[in-house]
Design an enzyme around this catalytic site. Structure first.
Site, short mmCIF file in Angstrom:
data_model
loop_
_atom_site.label_atom_id
_atom_site.label_comp_id
_atom_site.label_asym_id
_atom_site.label_seq_id
_atom_site.Cartn_x
_atom_site.Cartn_y
_atom_site.Cartn_z
N LYS C 80 0.91 -1.34 0.09
CA LYS C 80 0.29 0.39 -0.17
C LYS C 80 1.19 1.61 -0.31
O LYS C 80 2.05 1.36 0.40
CB LYS C 80 -0.59 -0.37 1.12
N SER C 155 -9.75 2.32 3.14
CA SER C 155 -8.77 3.11 1.97
C SER C 155 -7.60 2.73 1.20
O SER C 155 -7.75 2.68 -0.29
CB SER C 155 -7.97 3.72 3.03
N SER C 179 -9.30 0.03 7.03
CA SER C 179 -9.94 -0.25 4.96
C SER C 179 -8.26 -1.47 5.38
O SER C 179 -8.26 -1.55 3.88
CB SER C 179 -8.25 1.49 5.19
#
Lengths: 497, 98, 507
Positions: C80, C155, C179
């Site tokens: 990420k 997210s 997330s």
């Protein structure tokens, strides 16, 4: 401006002092970067002290230890549990745009320091001592050199960012009256002595290891309310602390006497002109939005750790002063002058380095005090160490130089010419002990002053002074006056009784 | 408690150093009002005797040895900077002094 | 060789150990898959083919010498874009960090490299991890591989989409309010939020430091456990890191896969079911609970009365911490610098304001303003202070519930993936996606989301929560659910996903 004495007939001053002490730990407060002064720009940095995205702080245990020791030495309670907090405000020399500090949970609180002011003991109450980090340093380029106003841009070096600071805050100091400037100065001086004795900081005001902010307010005489205060920032010498307080008292008094209100603001101290000027107004808009630092866990010093640290404290300053006075045989006045000049530590170190107490006191309080005063700096800022002073006195004791030559040795050392012995060598200051040269000079003097010689022969030994003066003049002072006298008396067959 | 005015949003933007346009402020103010109204439900939930939790895991006294660790070189430190000069970060003129 | 991308990381590790394939071959297969599908999915913000292949070659050389740096040595992974990486940009999905290449690796990234895992690239995300749909990325949204018109969650939609599109066997995510788990739920993948402090946050660009946690994003529970084992454990650079051994998560996953849950007490959280949950989501959840009973677990209903306040507390704590964290993006030391228009020789102050306006997206600004408000003097006690008290109450609810049950379960997200754009202008509706995942972050406890089936053709997630430090329990139960359901479906849920449009790969 109102005359100082007049101001104090009408008003009672309340003082507050905030002193920042830069610790002498090997590393910064929250990262492993060197905390050493200076260094090439941006070389003592890492992701944490540069505030890079993703970086995290880890508390320097040694800094916590120093904070606790400072707290204990100031007779504070030590928090059983406390946290760091973020103080949020934007400034380019602060990498994260928040300062990691402590807010309502300081590591140390509720203490005091007893300070001596002209022989009187004054108790300064300590509200708190807390841990925080220093900021980077900006250099302003363009416009008036080095000044922030009118600069075209600034250059930032973050080597200093993150160096551990302990902020020591007093409660309002009231009741000092006309002595307020002296109390302020004495507090900072004696706090510095304490910090030095603890060994937790270099505590040099000229290098910013110790920085004082002076808060001052006036209230009408007899009123128990505090007036509006001004905060004079970064007052960086003992003398300036005293002067800044005096100045602000006169300034506030004039405003209040004219029926105006004092503005709550920060002010800047100007060393050169001895005045303060307006800085930032403290408005309600200032809102630091403190909250507990989520990346750090609470500090909870165990009672055992605190007691261990208490065991490492240096002697209580008041007791220490009494002990030293007795050991050194100083009169009350001598001791008071020594403390008042901020020379206690210097004299002590000089004595430790081998000098006799009176000699050490004499050099620091006369010769060196005069020079510091001429240069407008503190004794401790002079480019000479107690060890060097002790060495010069040793040269006197050994008869290698006399007092007059010693002053020239001081000149040399202060001018950066090296150690005392090197200065003596380079400047050719050693007393001529070669009896041949001396003997010739004595003969010359006797020949040139037959009347005087006759008097001496006749037993008027006191007349020898004139001959000694002539010899010393010929030897350009580089002779031991005692030896000269001996030679004269010997040659003229006159004994001392 | 949940009312948040345009002026307040402008003041908060000022504190947060964001140069919000008038249009952005117009859009944000009512959105924040709605969010704050939803959040207000907690106002009466906790009484004062409930201790706050600032850290999910109750650790204390995590300290580092006072030993120097290698950091970044000046080149690495300055690599991402918008502007540099003399091995320092070049920033626009700074207003006022703290 | 496309079948290499369909295998689990555990299978790939075994194939590498057996010499059946090489790290270079499977790294290349994944790079090809990325090239073929990422035009449509947009899971990646940056692909580092060269770096990944170099690491793969080193891994193969190690194997040739009979050595191995870890159980996953040679298996590629996606990271990420909120974790710092040397040699690859780290943008956090924000314009303000466009092109920033960090001079240091996050601890978890360093552990991946040390374990021999080739890093394929950086995955898309809502700007600074603020969002539940990946639509708040400054670089355009990620699309759900199940339906390209829909959100992949957020997210960490990029990481979840990468594994569910078979564009990576493993990925790292971060979870502040869900997330990792919510994207896993809506993409039919597996996501774990470990115990707070269980995995280092050093190098994770913080949104809300007291809630953020790094965790695995995978297609199987065992893969998540293998990754967790590799990245977990104490880190002296993170003061909130727990100095204890990582629980035996791999062993727990293997034990759970036997399908035997006898002796386990499962608590269904009353406040996290029923009203507000899509009918199909509730149905899949109820069926899964029934399976747990079949596997021998004892199911009880538990009540966590303060969970209803979790969302409000979260939307005070998170923006407060974020508003402070994001203050450092000021155009002085790194990242974007924008000069205000029409201002001659602007001051640092003016440049900061202009840059922060131009560099941050709407959601980030919304949260900064909200957080600034909640922390400002006069409001602190009513907002931030009160929210921290709610945290205490939620932790007490968990403690009481864990007296009655070994694990707690709920649907991971109240709905399946919604359409892109559907909730973009309604922040509050967007925030409701995290209703079931937020309590775990507030209390610091571990949670997993595993696929529970489909509702109207879209994946549904099943969440398992355990007490702090008992991460092994979520793996055990997650693996048991996985075993039971894949048995019933005749294969992994992702086998039912529609084929993605592919771009011709020129090689």
């Amino acid at each position: 401006m109102m005359d100082f004495d007049e101001a104090l007939e009408q008003f009672d001053p309340a003082l507050g002092l905030e002193v920042h002490v830069e610790l002498n730990t090997a590393t910064k407060m929250f990262c492993g970067c060197p905390a050493a002064f200076g260094g090439e720009p941006n070389t003592h940095v890492c992701p944490t002290c540069l505030g890079l995205p993703g970086s995290m702080p880890v508390v320097n245990g040694k800094a916590v230890e120093s904070a606790i020791r400072i707290g204990l030495a100031l007779n504070c309670s030590i928090a059983e549990w406390c946290r760091f907090a973020r103080k949020n405000y934007f400034y380019p020399d602060m990498p994260k745009n928040f300062q990691t500090s402590q807010y309502d949970e300081p590591i140390a609180f509720d203490g005091y320091l007893d300070v001596d002011v002209e022989g009187e003991t004054f108790r300064v109450e300590i509200e708190r001592a807390h841990m925080e980090e220093d900021t980077g340093k900006s250099t302003h380029v363009g416009g008036t050199t080095g000044r922030i106003h009118g600069a075209e841009y600034s250059l930032v070096d973050y080597n200093r960012a993150g160096i551990p600071l302990i902020e020591i805050v007093t409660r309002p100091i009231v009741g000092a009256g006309v002595k307020a400037p002296l109390v302020a100065r004495a507090y900072v001086q004696q706090l510095r002595d304490l910090i030095l004795a603890l060994g937790v900081s270099e505590a040099r005001m000229d290098q910013g290891n110790l920085r004082a902010d002076v808060n001052l307010s006036l209230a009408p005489k007899g009123s128990d309310r505090l007036g509006t205060r001004s905060e004079t920032k970064n007052v960086n010498s003992f003398r300036s602390v005293e002067r800044a307080v005096r100045y602000e008292i006169s300034r506030h008094a004039a405003i209040l006497a004219a029926g105006d209100a004092v503005v709550q603001e920060t002010r800047h101290w100007h060393e050169d002109t001895g005045i303060t000027t307006s800085g930032r107004e403290k408005s309600d808009a200032e809102d630091y939005r403190y909250f507990p630092e989520p990346d750090l866990v609470p500090v909870a010093p165990s009672a055992q750790w605190v007691e261990e640290l208490r065991g490492t404290l240096p002697e209580n300053p008041t007791a220490k002063r009494a002990r030293l006075q007795a050991e050194w045989g100083f009169s009350d006045l001598e001791m008071r002058d020594t403390v008042g000049a901020g020379a206690l530590g210097l004299v002590e170190e000089t004595i430790t380095a081998g000098a006799a107490p009176q000699a050490a006191r004499k050099w620091w309080l006369s010769e060196l005090a005069r020079r510091a005063n001429e240069e407008g700096v503190e004794l401790s800022d002079l480019a000479i160490t107690p060890a060097q002073v002790a060495r010069i006195q040793a040269l006197v004791d050994e008869g290698k130089v006399n007092d007059k030559l010693a002053r020239q040795v001081f000149d040399g050392v202060l001018a950066g010419e090296g150690e005392p012995d090197a200065v003596v060598e380079a400047r050719g200051l050693a007393i001529v002990s070669d009896d041949g040269a001396l003997s010739a000079a004595v003969d010359d003097a006797i020949a040139a002053n037959p009347d005087v010689a006759e008097k001496i022969r006749g037993g008027k030994v006191a007349a020898a002074g004139a001959l000694i003066g002539a010899v010393m003049k010929q030897m350009r002072g580089q002779a031991d006056a005692g030896r000269v006298r001996e030679l004269i008396l010997e040659k003229l067959g006159a004994g001392e009784g | 408690m949940s009312d948040i005015t345009r002026d307040e949003v402008a003041h908060l933007a000022d504190l947060a150093r964001i140069d919000l346009s008038e249009a952005e402020i117009d859009k944000l103010a009512p959105q924040l009002a709605v969010i704050l109204e939803a959040i207000d439900s907690i106002a009466d939930v906790a009484t004062d005797d409930i201790p706050p939790t600032s850290h999910a895991v109750p650790l204390t006294n995590v300290f580092r040895e006072d030993v120097v660790r290698p950091g970044l070189t000046a080149e690495q430190a300055l690599a991402g900077a918008p502007a540099t000069e003399d091995q320092r970060f070049l920033v626009p003129r700074i207003l006022g002094e703290d | 060789m496309s079948d290499l991308t369909r295998r689990s990381a555990a299978e790939l590790a075994a194939a590498l150990a057996d010499g059946e394939t090489s790290s270079v071959a499977l790294t290349r297969a994944h790079l090809d898959r990325i090239a073929a599908v990422d035009g449509a999915v947009h899971a990646y913000l940056h692909v580092d083919a060269e770096g990944a292949l170099a690491a793969a070659r080193e891994s193969d050389e190690r194997r040739a010498r009979g050595e191995s740096a870890s159980r996953l040595d040679g298996v590629p992974i996606a990271v990420k874009d909120v974790l710092t990486t040397v040699g690859m940009p780290t943008t956090c999905g924000s314009r303000i960090l466009e092109g920033w290449v960090p001079p240091y690796d996050a601890t978890v990234v360093a552990r991946l490299r040390a374990g021999g895992l080739p890093l394929l690239g950086k995955t898309n995300m809502d700007e600074f991890a603020m969002g539940s749909s990946t639509e708040h990325s400054a670089y355009g949204p990620t699309h759900n591989p199940w339906d390209l018109e829909r959100i992949p969650g957020g997210s960490g939609g990029g990481s979840a989409a990468a594994v569910s599109a078979f564009a990576a066997p493993l990925a790292l995510g971060t979870d502040t309010g869900g997330s990792i788990r919510q994207p896993a739920a809506v993409t039919g993948s597996v996501g774990v939020k470990p115990t707070y402090g269980g995995i280092s946050r050093y190098g994770l660009v913080a949104m809300a430091n007291s809630l953020d946690q790094v965790g695995p994003v995978t297609r199987t529970v065992l893969d998540a456990a293998l990754l967790h084992e590799l990245i977990g454990g104490h880190d002296p650079l993170d003061s909130t890191s727990i100095d204890q051994p990582v629980p035996d998560v791999v062993g727990a996953a293997e034990q759970g896969a036997t399908g035997d849950l006898r002796g386990l007490r499962v608590g269904v959280v009353k406040e996290l079911t029923g009203e507000g949950y899509q009918a199909g989501v509730q149905q899949r959840f109820d069926e899964t609970v029934a399976l747990l009973v079949e596997a021998g677990a004892e199911v009880v209903e538990v009540s966590c009365p303060h969970f209803v306040h979790a969302l409000a507390a979260y939307y005070l704590i998170m923006p407060s911490e974020a508003s402070s964290n994001l203050a450092r993006f000021d155009a002085m030391r790194y990242g974007l610098r924008v000069e205000p228009e029409g201002v001659e020789a602007p001051s640092a102050e003016e440049v900061m304001r202009a840059t922060r306006d131009a560099g941050f997206g709407d959601e980030v600004k919304r949260r900064i303003i909200l957080g600034t408000y909640a922390l400002s003097s006069g409001y602190y006690d009513a907002y931030y202070g009160r929210a921290q008290q709610i945290r205490t109450l939620i932790s007490r609810d968990f403690a009481a519930a864990f007296e009655q049950a070994d694990v707690l379960v709920s649907p991971t997200a109240p709905t399946t993936a919604f359409k892109l754009g559907e909730k973009l202008d309604d922040p509050l509706a967007m925030y409701l996606n995290d209703l079931a995942t937020i309590p775990a972050n507030l209390a610091g406890v571990p949670g997993i989301s595993v696929p529970a089936g489909l509702a109207d053709g879209l994946p549904v997630g099943f969440q398992v929560l355990a007490p702090a430090l008992a991460d092994d329990r979520v793996y055990r139960v997650g693996a048991a659910v996985e075993t039971a359901l894949t048995g019933r479906w005749g294969g992994p849920l992702l086998d039912q996903a529609p084929a993605l449009p592919t771009t011709e790969v020129a090689r």
